[in-house]
Write an enzyme that holds these catalytic residues in place. Structure first.
Site, mmCIF file in Angstrom:
data_model
loop_
_atom_site.group_PDB
_atom_site.id
_atom_site.type_symbol
_atom_site.label_atom_id
_atom_site.label_comp_id
_atom_site.label_asym_id
_atom_site.label_seq_id
_atom_site.Cartn_x
_atom_site.Cartn_y
_atom_site.Cartn_z
ATOM 1 C CD GLU A 37 5.683 -12.265 -16.189
ATOM 2 O OE1 GLU A 37 5.274 -12.512 -17.346
ATOM 3 O OE2 GLU A 37 6.880 -12.296 -15.875
ATOM 4 C CG ASP A 68 8.948 -13.602 -25.054
ATOM 5 O OD1 ASP A 68 8.723 -14.047 -23.912
ATOM 6 O OD2 ASP A 68 8.641 -12.442 -25.404
ATOM 7 C CB SER A 69 11.056 -17.061 -20.900
ATOM 8 O OG SER A 69 10.302 -18.221 -21.199
ATOM 9 C CE LYS A 95 2.734 -15.761 -23.048
ATOM 10 N NZ LYS A 95 3.393 -14.435 -23.051
HETATM 11 O O1 KIV Z 1 7.832 -16.283 -22.126
HETATM 12 C C1 KIV Z 1 7.373 -16.754 -21.064
HETATM 13 O O2 KIV Z 1 7.944 -17.666 -20.451
HETATM 14 C C2 KIV Z 1 6.148 -16.176 -20.537
HETATM 15 C C3 KIV Z 1 5.673 -16.662 -19.206
HETATM 16 C C4 KIV Z 1 6.462 -16.048 -18.118
HETATM 17 C C5 KIV Z 1 4.229 -16.455 -19.025
HETATM 18 O O3 KIV Z 1 5.569 -15.343 -21.156
#
Ligand code: KIV
Length: 289
Positions: free
Chosen positions: A184, A47-48, A115
């Site tokens: 994290e 979700d980044s 996730k």
């Molecule tokens: O959304 C993402 O990129 C993440 C990573 C930082 C693990 O959850």
């Protein structure tokens, strides 16, 4: 985890304590191809995407539809790496049925697993998703979807009590059935304690080198995102500045009329040119050349 066969969830589980797992984010077909051609083990459609692709200030703005859209783009490249779809904020916070339905949207978009963020309080939801035969990866420590509750993007687990809580959360996630856990932004020693406490791989980001794997955001490691560089990011390329330089050279060539050049376009066939009274009708490449 070398080889040509697609990476599976059991492969990831079995990598505990072995050669570190390599995970990177990707959000579309080109970044998925970069990741897979480089031989990573897992691709996280994180979700980044909200921050590094869509221009938001945090991850809270993306919906399950956004995540399914990006997951599908990654999955269409048929990567060897295991595709993990990230469940966004509010897609698993309103009960198990809702969570299972949303996890299924990511699986139908092409993810092989999902996730989600959070500790013991997520156990019922994780159990329901796992019961629906969808593998779940956990995410502890700095959980960006809790940015407001945490008071910012801050290192977690910095007291003995917080470290003990993280270990308890990791054990609870394992009991619920996760196949791996992202850790994290926690102190290296705490990541080591968590890694030793659980039988599934830990995948660290800002969590030291003792985790069973590492994950970075693609746009950070390529230097495409250069506005903020957290201390845990190592940049392996400078694609933002290379891109700015390339586009500036293109702009200069356009303005100087040196782009396009004579071989970067199409000419009329000789007979058509002749009929139009152009070039004396001789010796030019055809339109289809
Ligand atoms: O959304 C993402 O990129 C993440 C990573 C930082 C693990 O959850």
């Amino acid at each position: 985890m070398s080889g040509l066969k697609p990476v599976t969830v059991p492969d990831v589980r079995a990598a505990k304590g072995q050669t570190p797992l390599v995970m990177v984010t990707a959000y579309d077909a080109p970044t998925a191809r970069i990741a897979d051609d480089a031989g990573v083990d897992l691709i996280l459609v994180g979700d980044s995407v909200a921050m590094v692709v869509l221009g938001y200030d945090d991850t809270l703005q993306v919906t399950i539809e956004d995540m399914a859209h990006h997951t599908a783009a990654v999955a269409r490249t048929h990567p060897r790496a295991l595709v993990v779809g990230d469940l966004p904020w509010m897609s698993y916070h309103q009960g198990a049925n809702d969570a299972v339905g949303n996890a299924a949207k990511l699986i139908r978009a092409g993810a092989k697993s999902v996730k989600l963020e959070g500790g013991a309080k997520r156990v019922p939801v994780i159990g329901a998703i796992v019961d629906a035969e969808i593998p779940v990866m956990g995410h502890l420590g700095l959980t960006p979807q809790s940015v407001h509750a945490l008071g910012g993007f801050k290192v977690q687990g910095r007291t003995a009590e917080a470290a003990r809580l993280l270990i308890a959360d990791a054990r609870a996630l394992v009991e619920a059935g996760v196949f791996a856990i992202v850790l994290e932004c926690v102190p290296d020693d705490v990541a080591t304690l968590v890694t030793e406490a659980v039988p599934v791989p830990t995948i660290g980001i800002g969590a030291g080198s003792t985790c069973d794997g590492q994950v970075l955001v693609m746009h950070d490691l390529l230097g495409l995102e250069d506005r903020v560089t957290p201390r845990f990011v190592r940049r392996y390329a400078e694609m933002k500045s290379d891109g700015v330089e390339a586009v500036a050279r293109y702009a200069a060539d356009v303005r100087a009329r040196t782009f396009p050049g004579p071989n970067e376009g199409y000419r009329l066939p000789g007979d058509a040119a002749e009929e139009l009274g152009l070039y004396g009708g001789s010796g030019h490449a055809s339109m289809s050349a």
